[in-house]
Scaffold this motif. Structure first.
Motif, PDB file in Angstrom:
ATOM      1  N   UNK A 171       0.846  -1.053  -0.113  1.00  0.00           N
ATOM      2  CA  UNK A 171      -0.133   0.009  -0.041  1.00  0.00           C
ATOM      3  C   UNK A 171       0.908   1.193  -0.062  1.00  0.00           C
ATOM      4  N   UNK A 172       0.410   2.281  -0.391  1.00  0.00           N
ATOM      5  CA  UNK A 172       1.154   3.490  -0.612  1.00  0.00           C
ATOM      6  C   UNK A 172       0.564   4.641   0.401  1.00  0.00           C
ATOM      7  N   UNK A 173       1.105   5.541   1.014  1.00  0.00           N
ATOM      8  CA  UNK A 173       0.481   6.652   1.754  1.00  0.00           C
ATOM      9  C   UNK A 173       1.268   7.758   1.449  1.00  0.00           C
ATOM     10  N   UNK A 174       0.682   9.212   1.390  1.00  0.00           N
ATOM     11  CA  UNK A 174       1.223  10.246   0.776  1.00  0.00           C
ATOM     12  C   UNK A 174       0.332  11.235   1.149  1.00  0.00           C
ATOM     13  N   UNK A 175       1.138  12.330   1.491  1.00  0.00           N
ATOM     14  CA  UNK A 175       0.364  13.788   1.944  1.00  0.00           C
ATOM     15  C   UNK A 175       0.597  14.950   0.783  1.00  0.00           C
ATOM     16  N   UNK A 176      -0.405  15.607   0.345  1.00  0.00           N
ATOM     17  CA  UNK A 176      -0.305  16.771  -0.246  1.00  0.00           C
ATOM     18  C   UNK A 176       0.313  16.366  -1.584  1.00  0.00           C
ATOM     19  N   UNK A 177       1.443  16.891  -2.231  1.00  0.00           N
ATOM     20  CA  UNK A 177       2.175  16.463  -3.487  1.00  0.00           C
ATOM     21  C   UNK A 177       2.589  14.908  -3.292  1.00  0.00           C
ATOM     22  N   UNK A 178       3.001  14.564  -2.105  1.00  0.00           N
ATOM     23  CA  UNK A 178       3.114  13.316  -2.098  1.00  0.00           C
ATOM     24  C   UNK A 178       1.963  12.263  -2.074  1.00  0.00           C
ATOM     25  N   UNK A 179       0.648  12.775  -1.750  1.00  0.00           N
ATOM     26  CA  UNK A 179      -0.500  12.094  -1.813  1.00  0.00           C
ATOM     27  C   UNK A 179      -0.881  11.831  -3.484  1.00  0.00           C
ATOM     28  N   UNK A 180      -0.376  12.947  -4.208  1.00  0.00           N
ATOM     29  CA  UNK A 180      -0.497  13.003  -5.612  1.00  0.00           C
ATOM     30  C   UNK A 180       0.180  11.774  -6.319  1.00  0.00           C
ATOM     31  N   UNK A 181       1.534  11.881  -5.559  1.00  0.00           N
ATOM     32  CA  UNK A 181       2.404  10.644  -6.186  1.00  0.00           C
ATOM     33  C   UNK A 181       1.847   9.401  -5.698  1.00  0.00           C
ATOM     34  N   UNK A 182       1.602   9.324  -4.545  1.00  0.00           N
ATOM     35  CA  UNK A 182       0.955   7.837  -4.065  1.00  0.00           C
ATOM     36  C   UNK A 182      -0.230   7.609  -5.096  1.00  0.00           C
ATOM     37  N   UNK A 234       0.087  -1.595  -6.587  1.00  0.00           N
ATOM     38  CA  UNK A 234      -0.401  -1.534  -5.299  1.00  0.00           C
ATOM     39  C   UNK A 234      -1.633  -2.211  -5.068  1.00  0.00           C
ATOM     40  N   UNK A 235      -2.035  -2.490  -3.843  1.00  0.00           N
ATOM     41  CA  UNK A 235      -3.237  -2.976  -3.685  1.00  0.00           C
ATOM     42  C   UNK A 235      -4.218  -1.976  -2.859  1.00  0.00           C
ATOM     43  N   UNK A 236      -3.635  -0.842  -1.946  1.00  0.00           N
ATOM     44  CA  UNK A 236      -4.355   0.532  -1.554  1.00  0.00           C
ATOM     45  C   UNK A 236      -3.455   1.624  -1.588  1.00  0.00           C
ATOM     46  N   UNK A 237      -4.124   2.475  -1.179  1.00  0.00           N
ATOM     47  CA  UNK A 237      -3.764   3.797  -1.162  1.00  0.00           C
ATOM     48  C   UNK A 237      -4.528   4.508  -0.440  1.00  0.00           C
ATOM     49  N   UNK A 238      -3.624   5.441   0.565  1.00  0.00           N
ATOM     50  CA  UNK A 238      -4.156   6.475   1.675  1.00  0.00           C
ATOM     51  C   UNK A 238      -3.763   7.723   1.314  1.00  0.00           C
ATOM     52  N   UNK A 239      -4.269   8.787   1.020  1.00  0.00           N
ATOM     53  CA  UNK A 239      -4.064   9.899   0.642  1.00  0.00           C
ATOM     54  C   UNK A 239      -4.328  11.060   1.612  1.00  0.00           C
ATOM     55  N   UNK A 240      -3.462  11.747   2.208  1.00  0.00           N
ATOM     56  CA  UNK A 240      -3.844  12.875   2.982  1.00  0.00           C
ATOM     57  C   UNK A 240      -4.032  14.015   2.427  1.00  0.00           C
ATOM     58  N   UNK A 241      -4.954  15.165   2.522  1.00  0.00           N
ATOM     59  CA  UNK A 241      -5.055  16.331   1.707  1.00  0.00           C
ATOM     60  C   UNK A 241      -4.129  16.271   0.565  1.00  0.00           C
ATOM     61  N   UNK A 242      -4.517  15.256  -0.281  1.00  0.00           N
ATOM     62  CA  UNK A 242      -3.885  15.352  -1.763  1.00  0.00           C
ATOM     63  C   UNK A 242      -4.094  16.335  -2.772  1.00  0.00           C
ATOM     64  N   UNK A 243      -3.075  16.707  -3.494  1.00  0.00           N
ATOM     65  CA  UNK A 243      -3.361  17.217  -4.718  1.00  0.00           C
ATOM     66  C   UNK A 243      -3.986  16.106  -5.654  1.00  0.00           C
ATOM     67  N   UNK A 244      -5.076  16.231  -6.033  1.00  0.00           N
ATOM     68  CA  UNK A 244      -5.575  15.373  -7.190  1.00  0.00           C
ATOM     69  C   UNK A 244      -5.932  15.643  -8.578  1.00  0.00           C
ATOM     70  N   UNK A 245      -6.070  16.966  -8.666  1.00  0.00           N
ATOM     71  CA  UNK A 245      -5.999  17.381  -9.906  1.00  0.00           C
ATOM     72  C   UNK A 245      -5.291  18.446 -10.563  1.00  0.00           C
TER      73      UNK A 245
END
Length: 186
Positions: free
Chosen positions: A37-48, A63-74
């Motif tokens: 699984x991948x976990x990322x925050x902000x720009x790291x959330x975008x990368x995850x 990857x089997x799952x992703x955890x994104x905190x306050x991610x940039x998605x768009x």
């Protein structure tokens, strides 16, 4: 179950950070990891999110799952331009912006996602999480989304941040569900 931190290359254009993360995922698989699984925050959330959603025929990069905190998605919105500038450069084409927007990359085969954000985030508005959650729902991809009322950007573990601090317990429970740990082992 184990975890590790990966420091991806900063100030590097796409797809540099993604390729580095995919290489790290392959190293983890070669070392015996069967579920990643991948976990990322902000720009790291975008990368995850990119790692979770980029189509690949190489199971070693999946990857089997992703955890994104306050991610940039768009990369199509006008919010948080510094990240877009670093990743995509000056005046990226509409095609590149779309190709790196997580909400546009979702397919029915995407892995499950856990998303969290705060309504007060001034740098990356919760619209980013809403957009990705809507795309996941439209493709019937299992996901959980939490938008907490209070808290600025860059909360990390959110220790001492009131109700927002609950995200870690919620995510831990969700991850346990994703990896299929029997209840008697939890």
């Amino acid at each position: 179950m184990s975890a590790s931190a990966f420091r991806y290359p900063l100030n590097t254009r796409h797809p540099g950070p993604l390729l580095a993360l995919q290489d790290e995922i392959q190293r983890r698989r070669a070392a015996g990891a069967s579920r990643i699984g991948v976990i990322g925050f902000s720009a790291g959330g975008h990368l995850a999110g990119l790692a979770a959603l980029t189509p690949t025929t190489d199971i070693r990069q999946s990857v089997e799952f992703a955890v994104l905190g306050y991610p940039i998605t768009s990369m199509e919105t006008e919010t948080y331009k510094p990240s877009q500038l670093i990743l995509l450069g000056e005046n990226p084409s509409p095609e590149l912006r779309r190709a790196t927007s997580l909400d546009k990359m979702v397919t029915a085969s995407a892995p499950p996602f856990f998303l969290w954000h705060t309504a007060e985030d001034a740098y990356v508005p919760p619209e980013h999480t809403y957009r990705l959650a809507a795309a996941l729902a439209a493709h019937q991809v299992p996901h959980t989304a939490h938008v907490f009322a209070h808290g600025p950007h860059s909360l990390g573990l959110a220790e001492g941040a009131g109700d927002t601090a609950a995200w870690t317990a919620l995510a831990a429970s969700w991850i346990t569900e994703q990896i299929g740990v029997p209840a008697h082992v939890r």
